[in-house]
Design an enzyme around this catalytic site. Structure first.
Site, short mmCIF file in Angstrom:
data_model
loop_
_atom_site.label_atom_id
_atom_site.label_comp_id
_atom_site.label_asym_id
_atom_site.label_seq_id
_atom_site.Cartn_x
_atom_site.Cartn_y
_atom_site.Cartn_z
N ARG A 244 18.10 9.83 19.39
CA ARG A 244 16.73 9.38 19.65
C ARG A 244 16.51 7.90 19.29
O ARG A 244 15.96 7.14 20.09
CB ARG A 244 15.75 10.25 18.85
CG ARG A 244 14.29 10.03 19.23
CD ARG A 244 13.35 10.84 18.31
NE ARG A 244 13.62 12.25 18.32
CZ ARG A 244 13.09 13.15 19.16
NH1 ARG A 244 12.23 12.75 20.07
NH2 ARG A 244 13.41 14.42 19.08
N CYS A 313 -0.98 23.25 36.36
CA CYS A 313 -2.07 24.20 36.16
C CYS A 313 -1.89 24.92 34.83
O CYS A 313 -1.71 26.14 34.79
CB CYS A 313 -2.11 25.19 37.31
SG CYS A 313 -2.02 24.36 38.90
C1 LIG Z 1 20.79 16.29 18.20
C2 LIG Z 1 21.90 15.94 17.31
C3 LIG Z 1 22.12 14.60 16.95
C4 LIG Z 1 21.19 13.49 17.34
O1 LIG Z 1 19.97 13.60 16.68
P1 LIG Z 1 18.84 12.48 16.86
O2 LIG Z 1 17.68 13.04 16.11
O3 LIG Z 1 18.59 12.33 18.30
O4 LIG Z 1 19.38 11.23 16.24
C5 LIG Z 1 23.23 14.33 16.18
N1 LIG Z 1 24.08 15.31 15.78
C6 LIG Z 1 23.88 16.60 16.10
C7 LIG Z 1 24.83 17.62 15.62
C8 LIG Z 1 22.78 16.96 16.86
O5 LIG Z 1 22.58 18.25 17.16
#
Ligand SMILES: *Cc1c(COP(=O)(O)O)cnc(C)c1O
Length: 362
Positions: A244, A313
Site C-alpha cells: 500500500r 443500487c
Molecule cells: C498484504 C501483505 C503485504 C503488504 O501489506 P501492505 O499493508 O500493503 O504493505 C506484505 N506481506 C504479506 C504477507 C501480506 O499479506
C-alpha cells in the site's frame, strides 16, 4: 494533483477513468529505496499488480512478493528475472510445485512444509505474541490463520532434517497500518526471535501506514530505514515487503457528477462511477480524499456538506460522507490515493457498468 491528471479530468466523459502517475511512482519509489539503504525491498504485488506499475517499480526494488500462482505468473512475464518471495496461508499443490523456482518460499504451517517435496529456500512465517495495537488490520499477535506460533515453528524445525527445504530465516507480517516506531518495535521482537533460532535472514513484512484522512501525513521511511540499520547485526539480511505505502499515492480515479440532489435534508452527489471500481473507502471505512474539477457552466453552488455516492443500487456505494464541497452536474471528482487495493479489490461486474479507461503518465 499532477497536471497530467488534471488534463485527463478536463476532458473526461461519462466513462470513469483510472490514471496512474508512473513518474510520481518512480520518484516515490526512488525516495523509499534511498531511505531504506541496507534493507531489501520486495513489493507486495497484491496491492496493485498492474503490469506498468510493476515495470515502473522494478528498478527500485530487489524483488516482488506474490501470494498466488497468478501473481507469480504476472511477475515472471512482466519483470522476468526479478527475485520472488512466495507467501500466503493456503498453497495449492500446483503452487507448491513453484517452490524451487522462487527466491524465498514463506512456509505458513508444519503441514505445508510436509507437502513441500522439492528443494526450496524457505522462511518460516511466524506469528509472535507481540502487541500490535493501533493497527488497521492484524495478521498476528494472536490467533489468526497466518503463520505459526512458536509451537508450529518447533514442529517445522523437527521436520527440516528430513526435508529438502533449506531454512534461510523467518518472515513476519503481523499487522498493517502501523507507523515507523511501531514497526521498529515489531522488528526488534522478530530479530530477537529469529536469532534465537540461529538464522540471519529476516523478512519483516509490509503494513506501513497510509493515512487516507490526512493524505499529507506520510509514513516516515527515513526513520524506519535508520532504525532498521541500527537493529541489524553484521551479516544479517533484512527485507521488507510493502504494498500500500508504495503504490497508494500514484493512482487517481476520475468520475463525473451526474446528479446533485437533496433528500430528507441531506445533499447527495451521484457520480458516473461507483465503489465497484474503487472499493477502498467502503472496505476501510474512510472518506476517500478528492479534488473537484469544475466544468459546468454558470455559477458555483456554495460549498456545503455533501455525500458522494456512485450509481449502484445499494446504500453501501459511498465514497465520502458529508464533506464540504461545491459540486454541480458535469463537474469531475478526482479521487486521490487510488493506486493500491483499489481497482483490483473491487467487484467490477456488479450491475454490468462499463469498465473505466486506464491512463498512464510517464
Ligand atoms: C498484504 C501483505 C503485504 C503488504 O501489506 P501492505 O499493508 O500493503 O504493505 C506484505 N506481506 C504479506 C504477507 C501480506 O499479506
Amino acid at each position: 494533483m499532477p497536471a497530467g491528471v488534471r488534463a485527463i479530468a478536463e476532458s473526461l466523459g461519462e466513462i470513469p477513468a483510472y490514471v496512474y502517475d508512473l513518474d510520481g511512482l518512480r520518484r516515490h519509489a526512488a525516495a523509499v529505496r534511498d531511505a531504506m539503504t541496507g534493507t531489501q525491498i520486495h513489493y507486495a504485488v497484491k496491492a496493485n499488480p498492474d503490469p506498468k506499475v510493476l515495470r515502473a517499480l522494478a528498478p527500485y526494488v530487489d524483488g516482488f512478493e506474490v501470494a498466488s500462482a497468478g501473481e507469480f505468473q504476472r511477475v515472471t512475464e512482466v519483470v522476468p528475472g526479478m527475485p520472488v518471495s512466495f507467501g500466503g496461508p493456503g498453497k495449492t499443490t500446483d503452487e507448491l510445485a513453484l517452490a524451487p523456482l522462487v527466491h524465498r518460499w514463506h512456509v505458513e504451517s508444519p503441514a505445508e512444509l510436509r507437502r513441500l517435496t522439492g528443494p526450496a529456500d524457505i522462511l518460516l512465517r511466524v506469528n509472535l505474541g507481540v502487541p500490535v495495537e493501533g493497527a488497521a488490520l492484524t495478521m498476528g499477535g494472536g490467533a489468526t490463520p497466518f503463520g505459526m506460533d512458536p509451537e508450529g515453528v518447533a514442529e517445522c524445525l523437527r521436520l527440516l532434517p528430513t526435508s529438502r527445504a533449506r531454512l534461510r530465516g523467518v518472515h513476519a507480517h503481523l499487522a498493517s497500518g502501523l507507523d515507523a516506531p511501531a514497526l521498529l518495535e515489531i522488528a526488534r521482537a522478530v530479530l530477537e526471535y529469529g536469532r534465537g533460532l540461529g538464522v540471519a535472514e529476516f523478512n519483516l513484512g509490509g503494513g506501513m501506514a497510509v493515512d487516507y484522512r490526512r493524505p499529507g501525513n506520510r509514513f516516515d521511511w527515513a526513520a524506519y530505514g535508520e532504525g532498521l540499520r541500527r537493529l541489524a547485526a553484521p551479516g544479517e539480511t533484512l527485507r521488507i515487503e510493502p504494498g500500500r505505502a508504495l503504490t497508494a499515492y500514484c493512482g487517481w480515479y476520475l468520475t463525473t457528477v451526474i446528479d446533485v440532489k437533496r433528500v430528507h435534508g441531506e445533499r447527495f452527489a451521484v457520480l458516473s462511477g461507483g465503489t465497484h471500481h474503487l472499493r477502498t473507502p467502503v472496505t476501510k471505512g474512510h472518506d476517500q480524499p478528492f479534488t473537484v474539477i469544475h466544468r459546468g457552466a454558470g455559477g458555483r453552488p456554495e460549498p456545503e456538506p455533501v455525500t458522494l455516492v456512485g450509481r449502484l443500487c445499494t446504500p453501501k456505494d459511498v465514497f465520502a460522507r458529508r464533506v464540504p464541497a461545491s459540486l454541480a452536474p458535469g463537474d469531475v471528482v478526482a479521487f486521490a490515493m487510488a493506486g493500491a487495493y483499489a481497482w483490483n479489490i473491487s467487484h467490477h461486474d456488479f450491475l454490468m457498468h462499463p469498465k473505466p479507461e486506464f491512463h498512464y503518465l510517464g
